[in-house]
Design an enzyme around this catalytic site. Structure first.
Site, PDB file in Angstrom:
ATOM      1  CG  ASP A  95      -5.919  -7.185  -7.488  1.00 42.52           C
ATOM      2  OD1 ASP A  95      -4.852  -7.401  -6.908  1.00 42.52           O
ATOM      3  OD2 ASP A  95      -6.852  -6.521  -6.979  1.00 42.52           O
ATOM      4  NE  ARG A 153      -3.789   2.867  -0.523  1.00 41.14           N
ATOM      5  CZ  ARG A 153      -5.037   2.809  -0.097  1.00 41.14           C
ATOM      6  NH1 ARG A 153      -5.655   3.884   0.312  1.00 41.14           N
ATOM      7  NH2 ARG A 153      -5.686   1.659  -0.047  1.00 41.14           N
ATOM      8  CD  GLU A 209      -3.089  -0.946   0.233  1.00 37.49           C
ATOM      9  OE1 GLU A 209      -3.149   0.066  -0.481  1.00 37.49           O
ATOM     10  OE2 GLU A 209      -3.927  -1.878   0.158  1.00 37.49           O
ATOM     11  CD  GLU A 244     -11.091  -1.606  -7.920  1.00 38.38           C
ATOM     12  OE1 GLU A 244     -12.257  -1.310  -7.573  1.00 38.38           O
ATOM     13  OE2 GLU A 244     -10.098  -1.413  -7.192  1.00 38.38           O
TER      14      GLU A 244
HETATM   15  C1  DMJ Z   1      -6.532   0.488  -4.809  1.00 44.50           C
HETATM   16  O1  DMJ Z   1      -5.774   0.822  -3.704  1.00 44.50           O
HETATM   17  C2  DMJ Z   1      -5.680  -0.133  -5.852  1.00 44.50           C
HETATM   18  O2  DMJ Z   1      -6.344  -0.068  -7.045  1.00 44.50           O
HETATM   19  C3  DMJ Z   1      -5.322  -1.549  -5.561  1.00 44.50           C
HETATM   20  O3  DMJ Z   1      -4.641  -2.180  -6.615  1.00 44.50           O
HETATM   21  C4  DMJ Z   1      -6.519  -2.381  -5.189  1.00 44.50           C
HETATM   22  N1  DMJ Z   1      -7.674  -1.645  -4.944  1.00 44.50           N
HETATM   23  C5  DMJ Z   1      -7.685  -0.376  -4.381  1.00 44.50           C
HETATM   24  C6  DMJ Z   1      -8.982   0.344  -4.658  1.00 44.50           C
HETATM   25  O4  DMJ Z   1     -10.093  -0.448  -4.726  1.00 44.50           O
END
Ligand code: DMJ
Length: 614
Positions: free
Chosen positions: A371, A242, A238, A505
């Site tokens: 994902d 971010r 994260e 998404e």
């Molecule tokens: C985001 O922090 C990013 O897209 C991450 O890859 C997974 N999902 C969250 C938002 O839903």
């Protein structure tokens, strides 16, 4: 002991050849003991040669003193040595005459002098090496020519302003905002830090939207307050997507050095997470102590595929900007290790133990836990200006297995991506999985066997399914997960799957589909979602998630997620902008929608691109 005695009493005598062999063996044993002794003597006896060298050194000076005639150059050397000796003796005598206090004071002065000298030399953080700035194009206004589209875009900008201003007023400096309680908020992914996650995540959206005053405010906060020396245990993934992603994008867009410096300072704090027996990083690291560990809930102490597999883009940029090969080597090591592993049915399980290097539970998903690993394989190739063909091949192979085992059509004709659990396909799709529509479209060009049309079509089908998941709710907002089972089509069943937390998404996929097809339905679907968010999630203190998208009277979760500003609103804004704003030929979005420029690696050799080490 005589060899014969080794034989048990009533055993036939050993054949002659065997006895001779044993003798040879003993001889060999004695010989090897002797060699060991010599070897030991060689290493452990005093090293005479060293003494010799030392003596020779002295001889060089002393011998001439004995023989040299008076007044020669050797005599002056002898006088100098004598004078030095006398001075040292005198100093020692004086020292001995001084009191303990006087001596301590002297030592103290000496120490402070050394500190002062060091300070003079240390002129703050070392400047980073200058690197050629990649071609930064498309940071234009992107105003659409159609007035009705422009109006929609203005509305999205206004929503961003409301989200930002509310955070500015009630949650400034906290990671996120509680828009109903009107105070700061944080979650375990940021540990107990207060690192202004929303500020960092929102910066590039503000810049792209031309909200320059707000951007400047954010920059000032970062300059004055963003400090990573905190005793907080944060999520490596994260913080990477971010913070590092957000800071790097802000740097490339604005050219402000501070963002680059902060990104590098933070990245250094993440590096200890890679100190595991395999080099697969821990999920969490304490920014101060560098101690890492994994989530308690992850299968058998495993690290998560979508977490350790979503570092590549940012880490390649860090090596590019700093010249430090460590970042590049860490992510390439992960890639190499994964390439060597067996994959059940060609699929990558979501769990990998960083101590043993073995897969945990055999659970494969294109949604949560898996994902962005697939996303970063494709984007590594795009970001390298399509030179990283190893990444592209790994992506193609992975997607081929996913299509074979996870992608199905429901009875009602909706294409969905299920979850593979120990050989069984669960016919459930997550909101998170909906990003894959955009990924398939983005990867269409360059796909093997000229299957571009097929992947663009697959992207369109996923976009359609995800739109259905929104359209079949009361609020016209999508649930967290939806099923395709027992007559159910794209609807949530369990109460704890009915929430919408401002996730991006589905809108992300609409935007990619729009860029590749210009089919107006994607703008229409995006507008439906924007209106629903404004109607049901907007409150006076910002935007909040809702707990049940099937209820006409939903309750709020009271969280304004930082990704709402980083991703959801950015993708909406781009959907209603012209394509020359952040063109996909020059930019690649990280998984948190932070655009990073394509590096034309054909002309650059990244430091450390030699064989990876840990
Ligand atoms: C985001 O922090 C990013 O897209 C991450 O890859 C997974 N999902 C969250 C938002 O839903």
């Amino acid at each position: 002991r005589p060899v014969a005695l080794v034989n048990p009493p009533n055993h036939p005598p050993l054949p002659k050849a065997t006895l001779r062999l044993s003798e040879k063996f003993i001889l060999l044993l004695i010989l090897s003991a002797f060699i060991t002794l010599c070897f030991g003597a060689f290493f452990f006896l005093p090293d005479n040669s060293k003494h010799k060298r030392f003596d020779l050194g002295l001889e060089d000076v002393l011998i001439p003193h004995i023989d040299s005639p008076k007044g020669g150059k050797h005599e002056s050397l002898r006088d100098k040595i004598r004078a030095d000796h006398e001075r040292a003796l005198q100093e020692a005598k004086e020292k001995l005459r001084k009191s303990r206090e006087e001596l301590q004071a002297e030592i103290q002065t000496e120490k402070s002098k050394v500190v002062e000298d060091l300070k003079k030399k240390d002129t703050g953080p070392k400047p980073l090496p200058p690197v050629p700035m990649p071609q930064v194009v498309g940071v234009s206004d992107g105003e659409p020519p159609e007035p009705d589209v422009k109006e929609k875009r203005d509305k999205i900008r206004e929503m961003m302003k409301h989200a930002w201003d509310s955070y500015r007023q009630y949650g400034w400096g906290h990671n996120e905002l509680k828009p109903l309680a009107k105070k700061g908020h944080s979650t375990n992914i940021f540990g107990n830090s207060q690192m202004g996650a929303t500020i960092v995540d929102a910066l590039d959206t503000l810049y792209i939207m031309g909200l320059h005053e707000e951007f400047k405010d954010g920059q000032e906060w970062i300059e004055q307050n963003l400090d990573f020396g905190v005793n907080a245990e944060v999520s490596v993934f994260e913080v990477n997507i971010r913070f590092i992603g957000g800071l790097l994008a802000a740097y490339y867009l604005s050219g402000q050095e501070v963002f680059k410096l902060k990104a590098v300072q933070l990245a250094e704090k993440l590096l200890p997470a890679f100190n595991t027996p395999t080099g697969i990083p821990w999920a969490m690291v304490n920014l101060k102590s560098g101690v890492g560990r994994n989530w308690g809930w992850a299968s058998a102490g495993s690290s998560i595929l979508a977490e350790f597999g979503t570092l590549h883009m940012e880490f390649v940029h860090l090596t590019y900007l700093t010249g430090n090969p460590a970042y590049y080597q860490k992510v390439m090591h992960i890639r190499k290790l994964l390439a060597k592993m067996d994959r059940p049915n060609g699929l990558y399980p979501n769990y990998l133990n960083p101590r043993t290097g073995r897969w945990g539970q055999h659970h494969t998903s294109v949604g949560g836990l898996g994902d962005s690993f697939y996303e970063y394989l494709l984007k590594a190739w795009l970001m390298s200006d399509k030179t990283d063909t190893e990444a592209r091949k790994t992506y193609d192979d992975a997607i081929e297995a996913i299509e074979r085992h996870l992608i199905r059509k429901s009875n009602g004709g909706l294409t969905f991506i299920g979850e593979w659990k120990n050989g069984h396909l669960e016919r459930k799709m997550g909101h998170l999985t909906c990003f894959a529509g955009g990924m398939f479209a983005l990867g269409a060009d360059g796909s093997p066997d000229d299957k571009a049309g097929h992947y663009l079509q697959l992207g369109a089908e996923i976009a359609h399914t995800c739109h259905e998941s929104y359209d079949r709710t009361v609020l016209k907002l999508g649930p967290e997960a939806f099923k395709f089972d027992s007559g159910l089509e794209a609807v949530a069943v369990r109460q704890n799957e009915k929430y919408y937390i401002l996730r991006p998404e589905v809108i992300e996929t609409y935007w990619y589909m729009w860029r590749f097809t210009h089919d107006p339905k994607y703008r229409q679907w995006g507008w439906e979602a924007a209106q629903a968010i404004d109607k049901y999630c907007r409150v006076s203190g910002g935007f909040s998630g809702v707990k049940d998208v099937y209820s006409s009277n939903p309750t709020y979760d009271d969280v304004q997620q930082s990704f709402f500003l980083a991703e959801t609103l950015k993708y909406l804004y781009l959907l209603f902008s012209s394509d020359n704003l952040i063109p996909l030929e020059n930019w690649v979005f990280n998984t948190e929608a932070h655009p990073l420029p394509v590096l034309h690696l054909g002309n650059i050799t990244l430091p450390g691109s030699e064989p990876a080490q840990r």
